[in-house]
Design a protein around this motif. Structure first.
Motif, PDB file in Angstrom:
ATOM      1  N   LEU A 278       0.834  -1.202   0.000  1.00 46.99           N
ATOM      2  CA  LEU A 278       0.000   0.000   0.000  1.00 46.99           C
ATOM      3  C   LEU A 278       0.865   1.247   0.000  1.00 46.99           C
ATOM      4  O   LEU A 278       1.994   1.226   0.499  1.00 46.99           O
ATOM      5  N   VAL A 279       0.302   2.336  -0.516  1.00 37.30           N
ATOM      6  CA  VAL A 279       0.862   3.669  -0.280  1.00 37.30           C
ATOM      7  C   VAL A 279      -0.331   4.510   0.178  1.00 37.30           C
ATOM      8  O   VAL A 279      -1.230   4.794  -0.615  1.00 37.30           O
ATOM      9  N   LEU A 280      -0.376   4.854   1.456  1.00 36.20           N
ATOM     10  CA  LEU A 280      -1.545   5.576   1.961  1.00 36.20           C
ATOM     11  C   LEU A 280      -1.323   7.083   1.936  1.00 36.20           C
ATOM     12  O   LEU A 280      -0.249   7.563   2.315  1.00 36.20           O
ATOM     13  N   PRO A 281      -2.339   7.831   1.482  1.00 39.63           N
ATOM     14  CA  PRO A 281      -2.240   9.285   1.557  1.00 39.63           C
ATOM     15  C   PRO A 281      -2.230   9.700   3.034  1.00 39.63           C
ATOM     16  O   PRO A 281      -3.050   9.191   3.809  1.00 39.63           O
TER      17      PRO A 281
ATOM     18  N   THR B 196      16.930   8.156  11.227  1.00 39.50           N
ATOM     19  CA  THR B 196      16.887   7.770   9.817  1.00 39.50           C
ATOM     20  C   THR B 196      15.436   7.793   9.346  1.00 39.50           C
ATOM     21  O   THR B 196      14.574   7.179   9.977  1.00 39.50           O
ATOM     22  N   LEU B 197      15.198   8.523   8.255  1.00 41.83           N
ATOM     23  CA  LEU B 197      13.828   8.697   7.756  1.00 41.83           C
ATOM     24  C   LEU B 197      13.666   7.983   6.415  1.00 41.83           C
ATOM     25  O   LEU B 197      14.461   8.188   5.494  1.00 41.83           O
ATOM     26  N   ALA B 198      12.655   7.120   6.335  1.00 37.98           N
ATOM     27  CA  ALA B 198      12.336   6.450   5.071  1.00 37.98           C
ATOM     28  C   ALA B 198      10.917   6.849   4.681  1.00 37.98           C
ATOM     29  O   ALA B 198       9.962   6.491   5.372  1.00 37.98           O
ATOM     30  N   ALA B 199      10.793   7.621   3.599  1.00 40.68           N
ATOM     31  CA  ALA B 199       9.456   8.007   3.108  1.00 40.68           C
ATOM     32  C   ALA B 199       8.992   6.939   2.133  1.00 40.68           C
ATOM     33  O   ALA B 199       9.786   6.420   1.352  1.00 40.68           O
ATOM     34  N   ARG B 200       7.692   6.606   2.168  1.00 40.80           N
ATOM     35  CA  ARG B 200       7.170   5.485   1.382  1.00 40.80           C
ATOM     36  C   ARG B 200       7.288   5.713  -0.120  1.00 40.80           C
ATOM     37  O   ARG B 200       7.343   4.759  -0.897  1.00 40.80           O
ATOM     38  N   LEU B 201       7.361   6.969  -0.545  1.00 44.88           N
ATOM     39  CA  LEU B 201       7.466   7.245  -1.989  1.00 44.88           C
ATOM     40  C   LEU B 201       8.911   7.385  -2.450  1.00 44.88           C
ATOM     41  O   LEU B 201       9.173   7.460  -3.649  1.00 44.88           O
TER      42      LEU B 201
ATOM     43  N   ASP C  76       4.852  19.588   7.496  1.00 43.01           N
ATOM     44  CA  ASP C  76       5.160  20.035   6.129  1.00 43.01           C
ATOM     45  C   ASP C  76       5.584  18.863   5.246  1.00 43.01           C
ATOM     46  O   ASP C  76       5.240  18.809   4.064  1.00 43.01           O
ATOM     47  N   ARG C  77       6.344  17.957   5.834  1.00 42.01           N
ATOM     48  CA  ARG C  77       6.769  16.791   5.044  1.00 42.01           C
ATOM     49  C   ARG C  77       5.560  15.949   4.637  1.00 42.01           C
ATOM     50  O   ARG C  77       5.499  15.429   3.516  1.00 42.01           O
ATOM     51  N   LEU C  78       4.591  15.804   5.535  1.00 45.37           N
ATOM     52  CA  LEU C  78       3.399  15.006   5.211  1.00 45.37           C
ATOM     53  C   LEU C  78       2.553  15.704   4.147  1.00 45.37           C
ATOM     54  O   LEU C  78       2.002  15.064   3.255  1.00 45.37           O
ATOM     55  N   THR C  79       2.471  17.031   4.230  1.00 48.75           N
ATOM     56  CA  THR C  79       1.750  17.782   3.198  1.00 48.75           C
ATOM     57  C   THR C  79       2.412  17.606   1.837  1.00 48.75           C
ATOM     58  O   THR C  79       1.739  17.394   0.823  1.00 48.75           O
ATOM     59  N   ALA C  80       3.743  17.660   1.829  1.00 49.14           N
ATOM     60  CA  ALA C  80       4.472  17.487   0.568  1.00 49.14           C
ATOM     61  C   ALA C  80       4.244  16.077   0.012  1.00 49.14           C
ATOM     62  O   ALA C  80       4.084  15.884  -1.200  1.00 49.14           O
ATOM     63  N   PHE C  81       4.196  15.091   0.895  1.00 51.74           N
ATOM     64  CA  PHE C  81       3.937  13.701   0.495  1.00 51.74           C
ATOM     65  C   PHE C  81       2.547  13.607  -0.138  1.00 51.74           C
ATOM     66  O   PHE C  81       2.361  13.021  -1.210  1.00 51.74           O
TER      67      PHE C  81
END
Ligand SMILES: [Zn+2]
Length: 480
Positions: free
Chosen positions: A281-284, A363-368, A386-391
């Motif tokens: 999954l990739v959840l908004p 350490t940060l791993a973004a799902r995208l 802000d990072r979540l908004t950008a995602f």
């Protein structure tokens, strides 16, 4: 209870359908119920539904609609009062014939939708123009006995909201239809991060008993369409059947104009198929049960310090409104947890170990993203919204690009057949049901809608060459 420890799913590119079915189960969104076609919505999936409900309910109430609840059972005779309506739903009805140990005098229908039961109540509640508009919504379950079922997409029982309104004039009802479309447009675009096409259904695809149906159509990653909401102008069809009348200011008794509109748990299936990839999954972020998961890493004496730091980071994230979970399960390795949260589509994973702590980083791993990054532990909570908004924005943009890349204007039969095999085809169309049937037989594609924003255009039907009927191109696609 045994927990599956094989997290992989069949790659999306290999078998989209197997990928979907495995993912729904392995991500623990839903499970099958004991009656064929029924669905158990598990906590992770139900939380997504609650977030959808919250977003939509707020918009519905902000425009003057009130929530109510109507009964699950409808007398069979009620449903028969609107002829087209009963014809449309007859094949899918579940009927109760026995109750309380004996056969019932009149069978009861388990509601497939509530126009009839609500229409009957509206008729009793509306007297004069002062009672209008009557703006109501209910959150409920409905039952449609589908032959081929699939979790979230097509289940015999599903959850939804259904708005029902009554108005004094056709103009007001027409405006209401678009108000509801506006709720869905915002929900799907701003929360579900799905780029959609909005337009009128062709007559053959309208809701049974409606004069007009507007739908929102999203593209899934296999190029198929999924309807993510519909809004119907019922004209005076149900008012006539249920005697929903009002006395006007001039003292004349007139029929009300009614509307209905709905959005269901299918949207969750849409989110899975619009955004998911081979890893899961990739959840908004706006609809993710956990927007951030923190995975503490460490052994022995190190672990206590790491867990403290993880808890304090989680508290700081909560303070700025982030939904966060610390995954402190002891029996599972960090690697397993990374894979599991990727599969479950968590937008951001933070990995925190003794070395990170010593360096003041995480350490940060973004799902995208392909690569992990090191970020400052002291700053990350403040940066996260802000990072979540950008995602969220990036996901919507990816959805928009994907749809445009898989949509073509077509002018011939061959182009139409080819385009619907991978995405949407915009075609001039004659509106002849026989022509629609021929397209459906050859490709399984159906007209999805006549988009509001398509430019005016005339010419020969792409399928049969007769003159076009809608003055605009119609979107054809294979659909869920
Ligand atoms: Zn045609």
């Amino acid at each position: 209870m045994a927990r599956t420890n094989t997290l992989g799913v069949t790659p999306q590119s290999e078998d989209f359908s197997a990928w979907y079915n495995e993912l729904v189960l392995k991500a623990e969104l839903a499970d099958r119920g004991p009656v064929r076609g029924t669905m158990i919505i598990r906590p992770y999936g139900y939380r997504i539904w609650e977030l959808i409900q919250g977003e939509l309910d707020r918009r519905i109430k902000a425009t003057g609609h009130e929530n109510a609840y109507f009964p699950l059972f409808i007398p069979e005779g009620h449903l028969r009062r609107e002829a087209e309506h009963v014809d449309g739903f007859a094949p899918e009805l579940a009927v109760v014939t026995h109750a309380g140990g004996k056969e019932l005098d009149e069978p009861l229908i388990v509601r497939p939708t509530s126009e009839t039961v609500i229409g009957e109540a509206f008729a009793r509640w509306i007297d004069s123009y002062r009672d209008l508009p009557l703006l109501m919504n209910q959150w409920a379950n409905v039952v449609r006995w589908e032959l081929r079922t699939r979790l979230f997409l097509r289940t015999t029982e599903f959850l939804w909201q259904e708005g029902h309104t009554a108005h004094a004039s056709a103009e007001e009802a027409a405006a209401e239809v678009l108000t509801a479309v506006g709720f869905y447009e915002e929900l799907v675009r701003d929360c579900a991060a799905m780029s959609v096409i909005i337009g009128d259904k062709t007559p053959g695809e309208r809701f049974a008993g409606a004069d007009r149906t507007v739908s929102l159509e999203a593209m899934m990653r296999d190029g198929r369409a999924l309807q993510t909401g519909t809004s119907h102008d019922l004209g005076t069809n149900f008012s006539r059947a249920f005697d929903i009348t009002f006395t006007s200011a001039e003292g004349v008794v007139e029929l009300c104009h009614t509307t209905s509109w709905g959005m269901s748990t299918r949207l969750i299936g849409g989110i899975i198929m619009a955004h998911g990839d081979d890893r899961g999954l990739v959840l908004p972020p706006r609809l993710a049960p956990y927007q951030v998961v923190i995975v503490p890493i460490g052994r022995g004496d190190d672990l206590a310090g790491v867990l403290d730091a993880a808890a304090s980071l989680a508290a700081r994230l909560q303070e700025v409104g982030v939904r966060v979970k610390v995954d402190d399960r002891e029996q599972l390795s960090p690697g397993f947890k990374f894979n599991e949260w990727e599969l479950r589509g968590v937008p951001v994973r933070l990995e925190l170990g003794p070395r990170d702590l010593a360096a003041g980083t995480v350490t940060l791993a973004a799902r995208l993203a392909e690569e992990k990054e090191q970020v400052r532990l002291a700053d990350i909570a403040a940066e996260m919204p802000d990072r979540l908004t950008a995602f969220q924005d990036a996901l919507l943009e990816r959805s928009r690009r994907f749809r445009l890349e898989h949509t073509r204007n077509v002018d011939t039969w061959d182009e139409l057949v080819e385009a619907v095999s991978t995405g949407f085809a915009n075609a001039l169309h004659c509106a002849d049901p026989a022509c629609e049937d021929r397209i459906k037989e050859a490709t399984t594609a159906t007209p999805r809608c006549v988009p509001f924003d398509a430019p005016d255009e005339q010419g020969p039907c792409a399928a049969c060459g007769k003159p076009s009927a809608y003055g605009r191109r119609v979107v054809f696609a294979r659909a869920y």
